[in-house]
Scaffold this motif. Sequence first.
Motif, short mmCIF file in Angstrom:
data_model
loop_
_atom_site.label_atom_id
_atom_site.label_comp_id
_atom_site.label_asym_id
_atom_site.label_seq_id
_atom_site.Cartn_x
_atom_site.Cartn_y
_atom_site.Cartn_z
N ILE A 172 0.84 -1.21 0.00
CA ILE A 172 0.00 0.00 0.00
C ILE A 172 0.87 1.25 0.00
N ALA A 173 1.96 1.22 0.77
CA ALA A 173 2.83 2.39 0.85
C ALA A 173 3.48 2.71 -0.49
N GLY A 174 3.59 1.76 -1.40
CA GLY A 174 4.23 2.01 -2.69
C GLY A 174 3.38 2.79 -3.66
N TYR A 175 2.10 2.99 -3.38
CA TYR A 175 1.22 3.74 -4.28
C TYR A 175 1.29 5.23 -3.98
N SER A 176 0.67 6.01 -4.86
CA SER A 176 0.68 7.46 -4.71
C SER A 176 -0.15 7.87 -3.49
N GLU A 177 0.02 9.11 -3.07
CA GLU A 177 -0.70 9.60 -1.90
C GLU A 177 -2.21 9.60 -2.14
N THR A 178 -2.65 9.89 -3.37
CA THR A 178 -4.08 9.90 -3.68
C THR A 178 -4.68 8.51 -3.54
N VAL A 179 -3.98 7.51 -4.05
CA VAL A 179 -4.48 6.13 -3.94
C VAL A 179 -4.48 5.68 -2.48
#
Length: 556
Positions: free
Chosen positions: A36-43
């Motif tokens: 989860i941490a690897g996705y963008s802040e919006t996601v």
Amino acid sequence: AFSVLLLPFSGICYAREEKETFTQLLNDDSADISAIAGYSETVRHSVFEACTQPQGIAGMNDLQKNSGQHFRALLSAYSKEEQQKIWNLTRYPGLINKLMSTGPLSKQALEDVLIFYPKEIHDDALNYTVNHFYIIKNINRVNEEFDQAFEATIRTYSPSVQNAFRELLKTPELISLLNNNMHMAVHLGAIYQKNPEYLIQQFNAMNLEQAEQKARDLEEWKQKMKEDPEAERELQQSAKEYAQEYGYSQNDYYETDPVYINHYVFAPYPYWCGYPSWYDYEWWYPYPYWYHWGFSYWHGSIYWHSAPSWYFVHWHFRHHPHFDHYPHITNAYINYYHGHHRADVRNPVVVNNWVNENRKVLPKDFISNEKNRVTVIKDYGKFANDFDKENKSAPVKMEQNDFLKKNAEKYPSLKPDFQEQPKQIGNEKWNQVTPERKEPVFKPAPNKPVEKQKVEPINKQAEKYYEPNILQKQLEQPKQYQPIPKQEEKRWDQPKKQPYQPKPNIQQEPRVHPKPNIQPGQPNQNFQPKQNIQPRQNMPAPQQRSQPGKIVIQKK
């Protein structure tokens, strides 16, 4: 004033509880948290909002199972190759609906629609719309039914949560991740509701750390491949084998512009229909070849993008012939992933699991003895292939360790010390069968009186609680019935002593006077006012009041 002081204290307690919960999640679900941490802040924000309504996540999973089952039923009449083409058309948002709305009669109208989509799908889209329009129509119907049920599921949520669920449809792998780990989803939602700033701050820090770690991982991988040309050569060979197995064209191997790779947009299979059913693990994105291998060719040279993907590493360790064919790249994977922290936490899991699952057949120094590891990997590949063949035809399945013991001479580098030294118990070996101990049988000699059987003394532990001499005498005596001597004071028919009877001249007063029968609400009829009590005269001396046979009860 007390309530004013209590508010900051309660806030500190809540913050401490949220920190402990998040720390526990990092320990238990590090792979999913890192993903989860690897996705963008919006996601990530959409993930947190959706986790506040875990029942909505579970509801989406139920809807997907229903729509996915209907979709696969529609494609069951087609071959695998044609199913892949139809599945590929669903990846592009709105394409199926536009093809159905345009219809099969106007080819020019269809071409006008396809201008906005990649050229590689134009032929398939025209073919199935013109020649198999019913399948396009039915697929569109299943998609619309899912959309209607989805909107009904999230209708009662706040606008921000509804938008979060709609955004998550663009990343179906995250919805699947949350469904597979509902425990984590519930706790993330609870932390986000209590202290959203804390959760956002933690994931921002993890995202930055992953980006930095990813850059370091790439440089380290490139250096390892440079130092080990055998491993690099085997990586390229295994990549070709992977491409043939998964249908990549040989023309895709060469002359791929790195600029194109850096700007490539991944389009997943939509959540409502799921990924193709022939994959034995989640495959939401049909990635290009260079994503899995971590490199591409540009003007005859290798251009490194990253370390190999989880799909590629998982494929490598799942097939036993790879260990015999590619021992050097296998050794490079072990050196690179085993015991190291990487940005992609899934690859270390694959390598560590393989090492742990084969502890019974690998030598004890498999990790520490890097010099001999390539030889061990080759022997393991031969051993695993032979073991699979043996178990495939054998009526009774055999364990790996048993098969290795039976054929140890064929694989000399595997578990040379599997025949453990027998444990010693005193001067006897542990594997020797101890004869059953029997008590000696005493037989009297002819025409001789029977001697008393000597009994061994009791164990030392019993001596703590019993007198040895007395107990020894009791054991040495022959077992004969000995009546208990009569004791007059213990006979049951002995008349008991008469209880003490006071003399008739003793007057005893009752200790408690009976309470008068008083009805509620009525005065006490028996109440007598106290008279003036005169003090007693001539009280006897103490020695006179203790005469035997006379009891005097005084009232105070």
